[in-house]
Design a protein around this motif. Structure first.
Motif, PDB file in Angstrom:
ATOM      1  N   ARG A  85      -1.044   8.606  -0.202  1.00 48.46           N
ATOM      2  CA  ARG A  85      -0.767   9.901  -0.853  1.00 48.46           C
ATOM      3  C   ARG A  85       0.331  10.663  -0.146  1.00 48.46           C
ATOM      4  O   ARG A  85       1.166  11.302  -0.783  1.00 48.46           O
ATOM      5  N   TYR A  95       0.846  -1.200   0.000  1.00 48.22           N
ATOM      6  CA  TYR A  95       0.000   0.000   0.000  1.00 48.22           C
ATOM      7  C   TYR A  95       0.877   1.243   0.000  1.00 48.22           C
ATOM      8  O   TYR A  95       1.831   1.347   0.770  1.00 48.22           O
ATOM      9  N   VAL A 121      -2.234   2.071  -4.695  1.00 48.95           N
ATOM     10  CA  VAL A 121      -1.941   3.491  -4.494  1.00 48.95           C
ATOM     11  C   VAL A 121      -3.219   4.196  -4.077  1.00 48.95           C
ATOM     12  O   VAL A 121      -4.229   4.142  -4.789  1.00 48.95           O
ATOM     13  N   GLU A 122      -3.157   4.843  -2.928  1.00 49.48           N
ATOM     14  CA  GLU A 122      -4.317   5.602  -2.450  1.00 49.48           C
ATOM     15  C   GLU A 122      -4.640   6.703  -3.456  1.00 49.48           C
ATOM     16  O   GLU A 122      -3.747   7.427  -3.904  1.00 49.48           O
ATOM     17  N   SER A 123      -5.889   6.810  -3.823  1.00 50.44           N
ATOM     18  CA  SER A 123      -6.359   7.842  -4.755  1.00 50.44           C
ATOM     19  C   SER A 123      -5.526   7.860  -6.036  1.00 50.44           C
ATOM     20  O   SER A 123      -5.090   8.916  -6.501  1.00 50.44           O
ATOM     21  N   ARG A 124      -5.345   6.696  -6.625  1.00 54.03           N
ATOM     22  CA  ARG A 124      -4.495   6.534  -7.816  1.00 54.03           C
ATOM     23  C   ARG A 124      -4.839   7.544  -8.907  1.00 54.03           C
ATOM     24  O   ARG A 124      -3.956   8.173  -9.499  1.00 54.03           O
ATOM     25  N   GLU A 125      -6.127   7.734  -9.199  1.00 56.43           N
ATOM     26  CA  GLU A 125      -6.526   8.655 -10.265  1.00 56.43           C
ATOM     27  C   GLU A 125      -6.181  10.098  -9.905  1.00 56.43           C
ATOM     28  O   GLU A 125      -5.732  10.871 -10.749  1.00 56.43           O
ATOM     29  N   LEU A 131       2.582   4.376 -10.202  1.00 51.64           N
ATOM     30  CA  LEU A 131       1.149   4.283 -10.506  1.00 51.64           C
ATOM     31  C   LEU A 131       0.833   3.111 -11.419  1.00 51.64           C
ATOM     32  O   LEU A 131      -0.242   2.521 -11.331  1.00 51.64           O
ATOM     33  N   ARG A 139       1.170  -2.836 -10.850  1.00 54.28           N
ATOM     34  CA  ARG A 139      -0.020  -3.567 -10.395  1.00 54.28           C
ATOM     35  C   ARG A 139       0.188  -4.163  -9.009  1.00 54.28           C
ATOM     36  O   ARG A 139      -0.763  -4.569  -8.362  1.00 54.28           O
ATOM     37  N   GLY A 143      -2.526  10.586 -10.262  1.00 57.22           N
ATOM     38  CA  GLY A 143      -2.210  10.643 -11.689  1.00 57.22           C
ATOM     39  C   GLY A 143      -2.518  11.998 -12.301  1.00 57.22           C
ATOM     40  O   GLY A 143      -1.726  12.533 -13.090  1.00 57.22           O
TER      41      GLY A 143
END
Length: 128
Positions: A41, A38, A77-81, A70, A73, A84
């Protein structure tokens, strides 16, 4: 799942401490989609600041490193989008990564703008 701290990710990326870097590489190699690690952010923000200040990497180099995290796999990742989006804005210039994260988070929360005394953050087209 195991959470990662900045120093482990840093050793993995910059390979500047042979014993710790070897341990970080071995740890990352042990990860899988079924057994991911994990990445929060706050660690990503801290990592960017350390890479800028201590290692003097360019935005392009830092953005490429974050892109790699990112894309992995084996990492949750917390809040991946959100990360990004922030890294894409950061890559293009303007405010620092932390400010970009604040703006992206505010937009996701439905805010029209961010009130700030930071002139650079307030002037960016990404600040809403």
């Amino acid at each position: 799942m195991i959470a990662l701290d900045t120093n482990v990710v840093l050793r993995f990326l910059v390979q500047d401490d042979p014993p710790q870097s070897a341990r970080a590489v071995a740890f990352f190699a042990s990860l899988s989609v079924e057994q991911p690690a994990y990445l929060c952010r706050e660690v990503i923000v801290d990592l960017v600041q350390v890479l800028e200040r201590n290692y003097r990497l360019s935005r392009a180099e830092i953005a490429a490193a974050i892109d790699g995290l990112l894309a992995a796999r084996e990492l949750v990742v917390e809040s991946r989008e959100m990360v990004g989006q922030a890294v894409e804005h950061y890559r293009q210039g303007g405010p620092g990564f932390l400010d970009q994260m604040i703006v992206v988070g505010a937009r996701r929360a439905g805010c029209r703008s961010v009130v700030t005394f930071d002139r650079q953050a307030g002037m960016t087209p990404h600040s809403g």
